[in-house]
Motif scaffolding. Structure first.
Motif, PDB file in Angstrom:
ATOM      1  N   GLN A 257      34.214 -51.077 -26.216  1.00  0.00           N
ATOM      2  CA  GLN A 257      33.980 -49.729 -25.693  1.00  0.00           C
ATOM      3  C   GLN A 257      35.193 -49.193 -24.951  1.00  0.00           C
ATOM      4  OE1 GLN A 257      30.145 -47.938 -24.261  1.00  0.00           O
ATOM      5  NE2 GLN A 257      31.064 -48.362 -22.275  1.00  0.00           N
ATOM      6  N   ASN A 258      35.481 -49.735 -23.797  1.00  0.00           N
ATOM      7  CA  ASN A 258      36.587 -49.232 -22.992  1.00  0.00           C
ATOM      8  C   ASN A 258      37.738 -50.220 -22.867  1.00  0.00           C
ATOM      9  OD1 ASN A 258      35.130 -46.846 -22.168  1.00  0.00           O
ATOM     10  ND2 ASN A 258      33.903 -48.203 -20.903  1.00  0.00           N
ATOM     11  N   THR A 259      37.462 -51.500 -23.111  1.00  0.00           N
ATOM     12  CA  THR A 259      38.423 -52.513 -22.713  1.00  0.00           C
ATOM     13  C   THR A 259      38.878 -53.411 -23.849  1.00  0.00           C
ATOM     14  OG1 THR A 259      37.262 -52.555 -20.582  1.00  0.00           O
ATOM     15  CG2 THR A 259      38.905 -54.253 -20.949  1.00  0.00           C
ATOM     16  N   TRP A 260      37.927 -54.121 -24.501  1.00  0.00           N
ATOM     17  CA  TRP A 260      38.316 -55.169 -25.432  1.00  0.00           C
ATOM     18  C   TRP A 260      37.633 -55.031 -26.793  1.00  0.00           C
ATOM     19  CZ3 TRP A 260      42.472 -57.197 -23.787  1.00  0.00           C
ATOM     20  CH2 TRP A 260      42.669 -57.542 -22.458  1.00  0.00           C
ATOM     21  N   ASP A 261      38.457 -54.966 -27.840  1.00  0.00           N
ATOM     22  CA  ASP A 261      37.992 -55.198 -29.206  1.00  0.00           C
ATOM     23  C   ASP A 261      38.054 -56.686 -29.482  1.00  0.00           C
ATOM     24  OD1 ASP A 261      37.682 -52.449 -29.798  1.00  0.00           O
ATOM     25  OD2 ASP A 261      39.823 -52.276 -30.256  1.00  0.00           O
ATOM     26  N   GLU A 262      37.292 -57.148 -30.479  1.00  0.00           N
ATOM     27  CA  GLU A 262      37.134 -58.588 -30.670  1.00  0.00           C
ATOM     28  C   GLU A 262      37.286 -59.015 -32.131  1.00  0.00           C
ATOM     29  OE1 GLU A 262      33.583 -58.866 -27.260  1.00  0.00           O
ATOM     30  OE2 GLU A 262      33.248 -59.646 -29.281  1.00  0.00           O
ATOM     31  N   SER A 294      43.239 -54.699 -26.517  1.00  0.00           N
ATOM     32  CA  SER A 294      42.892 -53.443 -25.879  1.00  0.00           C
ATOM     33  C   SER A 294      42.493 -52.450 -26.975  1.00  0.00           C
ATOM     34  CB  SER A 294      44.069 -52.904 -25.066  1.00  0.00           C
ATOM     35  OG  SER A 294      45.159 -52.593 -25.905  1.00  0.00           O
ATOM     36  N   THR A 295      41.603 -51.553 -26.629  1.00  0.00           N
ATOM     37  CA  THR A 295      41.018 -50.680 -27.646  1.00  0.00           C
ATOM     38  C   THR A 295      42.038 -49.741 -28.292  1.00  0.00           C
ATOM     39  OG1 THR A 295      40.338 -49.215 -25.851  1.00  0.00           O
ATOM     40  CG2 THR A 295      38.705 -50.772 -26.679  1.00  0.00           C
ATOM     41  N   ASP A 296      43.116 -49.414 -27.598  1.00  0.00           N
ATOM     42  CA  ASP A 296      44.117 -48.534 -28.201  1.00  0.00           C
ATOM     43  C   ASP A 296      45.084 -49.293 -29.105  1.00  0.00           C
ATOM     44  OD1 ASP A 296      45.403 -49.868 -26.165  1.00  0.00           O
ATOM     45  OD2 ASP A 296      46.459 -48.125 -25.380  1.00  0.00           O
ATOM     46  N   GLU A 297      45.000 -50.617 -29.112  1.00  0.00           N
ATOM     47  CA  GLU A 297      45.847 -51.421 -29.999  1.00  0.00           C
ATOM     48  C   GLU A 297      45.148 -51.809 -31.293  1.00  0.00           C
ATOM     49  OE1 GLU A 297      48.879 -53.938 -27.226  1.00  0.00           O
ATOM     50  OE2 GLU A 297      46.845 -54.733 -27.421  1.00  0.00           O
ATOM     51  N   LEU A 316      42.395 -46.731 -34.455  1.00  0.00           N
ATOM     52  CA  LEU A 316      43.169 -46.128 -33.378  1.00  0.00           C
ATOM     53  C   LEU A 316      44.514 -46.831 -33.209  1.00  0.00           C
ATOM     54  CD1 LEU A 316      43.325 -44.087 -31.051  1.00  0.00           C
ATOM     55  CD2 LEU A 316      42.195 -45.775 -29.602  1.00  0.00           C
ATOM     56  N   GLY A 317      44.541 -48.143 -33.408  1.00  0.00           N
ATOM     57  CA  GLY A 317      45.781 -48.912 -33.275  1.00  0.00           C
ATOM     58  C   GLY A 317      46.791 -48.645 -34.365  1.00  0.00           C
ATOM     59  N   GLU A 318      46.348 -48.131 -35.515  1.00  0.00           N
ATOM     60  CA  GLU A 318      47.220 -47.780 -36.636  1.00  0.00           C
ATOM     61  C   GLU A 318      48.159 -48.927 -37.004  1.00  0.00           C
ATOM     62  OE1 GLU A 318      49.189 -44.067 -35.991  1.00  0.00           O
ATOM     63  OE2 GLU A 318      47.319 -42.922 -36.097  1.00  0.00           O
ATOM     64  N   GLY A 343      49.333 -44.590 -40.555  1.00  0.00           N
ATOM     65  CA  GLY A 343      48.226 -44.014 -39.816  1.00  0.00           C
ATOM     66  C   GLY A 343      47.079 -44.989 -39.642  1.00  0.00           C
ATOM     67  N   ARG A 344      45.882 -44.458 -39.644  1.00  0.00           N
ATOM     68  CA  ARG A 344      44.676 -45.247 -39.407  1.00  0.00           C
ATOM     69  C   ARG A 344      44.370 -46.143 -40.613  1.00  0.00           C
ATOM     70  NH1 ARG A 344      41.020 -43.124 -35.913  1.00  0.00           N
ATOM     71  NH2 ARG A 344      39.275 -43.105 -37.390  1.00  0.00           N
ATOM     72  N   LEU A 345      44.024 -47.387 -40.340  1.00  0.00           N
ATOM     73  CA  LEU A 345      43.757 -48.359 -41.401  1.00  0.00           C
ATOM     74  C   LEU A 345      42.286 -48.761 -41.345  1.00  0.00           C
ATOM     75  CD1 LEU A 345      46.947 -50.591 -40.985  1.00  0.00           C
ATOM     76  CD2 LEU A 345      46.649 -48.501 -42.360  1.00  0.00           C
ATOM     77  N   ARG A 346      41.570 -48.579 -42.464  1.00  0.00           N
ATOM     78  CA  ARG A 346      40.119 -48.766 -42.478  1.00  0.00           C
ATOM     79  C   ARG A 346      39.665 -50.093 -43.089  1.00  0.00           C
ATOM     80  NH1 ARG A 346      35.762 -46.880 -40.044  1.00  0.00           N
ATOM     81  NH2 ARG A 346      36.542 -44.747 -40.230  1.00  0.00           N
TER      82      ARG A 346
END
Length: 382
Positions: A257-262, A294-297, A316-318, A343-346
């Motif tokens: 959500q705000n802090t950690w992707d897993e 981190s969520t932006d990475e 978001l991390g692209e 860009g964004r990778l799905r």
């Protein structure tokens, strides 16, 4: 449309983040082909630890001009099936020329927010039954259907009527999950989201915030950890990546959500912590992730296993993350590749040996499309 926009605004005001980092975060694989893949000299032995440093080379652009691509399923002849989230269509892409042929539109899809036509997978008996499985958002829920692919019919009319094998997966403007893949055991694995209702993740009677394991007919698979239940693991926020290593161990990516992707190693019956835990936790009873970002990475969607590593696509991390593995643990620090280049990778899917298919996601309303977006790339990795 007004209602959808109002619902989205309400969610953002309440601090519910999107599943892929397209909106501000508030406070609040691959299907089997007709024939088994041939082993490649570049494939590592089961016991070999991959090197700490890897590499990525973009071999070629396979296709361009795709609209909101989401799921990808390779065919045995080298062609690729790709789903369009917003157009609710499945398209066949010639693996050599990139020529696109629309199979047809999947009826009953209701695209809105992060929902629509999402993951696709081929039946484990595809060589004989020609069935395509799809996960999509309807007007009332998320569901899984299977459809006959009849290549003898004209383009646009090649999909048979959908047979719903599972319904009732919670839907929302966000957190719809959507990844499906047949595992080495020929059972169907499903990544779902909690649809913005965090309480569903810990509720084992709900299909939201889970990894599900089903028979091809949609029944709870034999050997599941909870009697007569499709639930395989729980305590997830939003699972959009599923992959197995050569030892048939399951891994899954998850949006924080705000802090950690897993990135998680999945053990049947385990609790992965959401909403009580985001990322690693010292609290007992929760299965901690292999690694966290981190969520932006990251904001990870699809994952694949190749060359002894998990490869994780970031929205978001692209960027494409490489996580080298030893058993079910990271054997070295993760590496980031292609940062900002496409860009964004799905979605990322094994293409055999040291090759991967990679799908971009810049036309989904949250990216900045360039000429040619969206596209499918072929990568060589180590």
């Amino acid at each position: 449309m007004t209602a959808v926009l109002a619902a989205a605004a309400l969610l953002l005001t309440a601090g519910c983040s999107s599943d892929d980092g397209g909106a501000a975060r508030g406070n609040g694989s691959a299907s089997p082909s007709d024939t088994p893949a041939k082993s490649s000299p570049s494939e590592r032995t089961a016991e070999e630890t991959p090197p700490a440093e890897g590499s990525v080379k973009v071999v070629r652009t396979v296709a361009t001009g795709l609209s909101t691509p989401w799921g990808l399923a390779p065919l045995a002849d080298g062609d690729l099936l790709v789903s369009s989230r917003d157009e609710a269509t499945i398209t066949r892409v010639d693996g050599r020329t990139g020529e696109k042929t629309e199979l047809g539109e999947v009826p009953g899809v209701s695209p809105s927010g992060e929902g629509g036509l999402l993951g696709i997978a081929l039946s484990p008996e595809y060589a004989s039954d020609h069935m395509i499985y799809a996960y999509f958002t309807s007007a009332s829920d998320n569901r899984i259907v299977r459809m006959l692919y009849d290549e003898q019919k004209p383009p646009g009319e090649q999909l048979g009527a959908p047979d719903t094998i599972l319904r009732g997966i919670p839907k929302g403007v966000v957190h719809n999950g959507g990844r499906i893949a047949f595992g080495p055991d020929r059972m169907l694995y499903v990544g779902t989201g909690e649809s913005g209702d965090t309480g569903l993740s810990q509720d084992k009677d709900s299909l939201g915030g889970k990894i599900l394991r089903l028979t091809p007919e949609g029944e709870p698979a034999p050997g599941n950890p909870f009697p007569d239940s499709p639930v395989y693991s729980y305590g997830h926020r939003n699972v959009q990546g599923l992959a197995w290593d050569r030892e048939q161990r399951l891994f899954a990516s998850e949006f924080g959500q705000n802090t950690w992707d897993e990135l998680n190693a999945i053990k049947p019956g385990d609790n992965y912590g959401w909403p009580e835990a985001e990322g690693r936790s010292d609290e007992g009873g929760f299965h901690n992730p292999i690694d966290q970002w981190s969520t932006d990475e990251a904001s990870p969607s699809g994952i694949a296993h190749a060359e002894g590593s998990i490869w994780m696509a970031g929205l978001l991390g692209e960027r494409l993350w490489r996580i080298p593995l030893k058993d079910t643990a990271a054997s070295a620090e993760p590496q980031a590749f292609l940062k900002g280049e496409y860009g964004r990778l799905r979605t990322v899917v094994p293409a055999g040996g040291d090759r991967l298919w990679l799908v971009t996601s810049n036309t989904d309303g949250r990216g900045e499309p360039k000429d040619g977006d969206d596209r499918i790339l072929e990568l060589q990795v180590s």
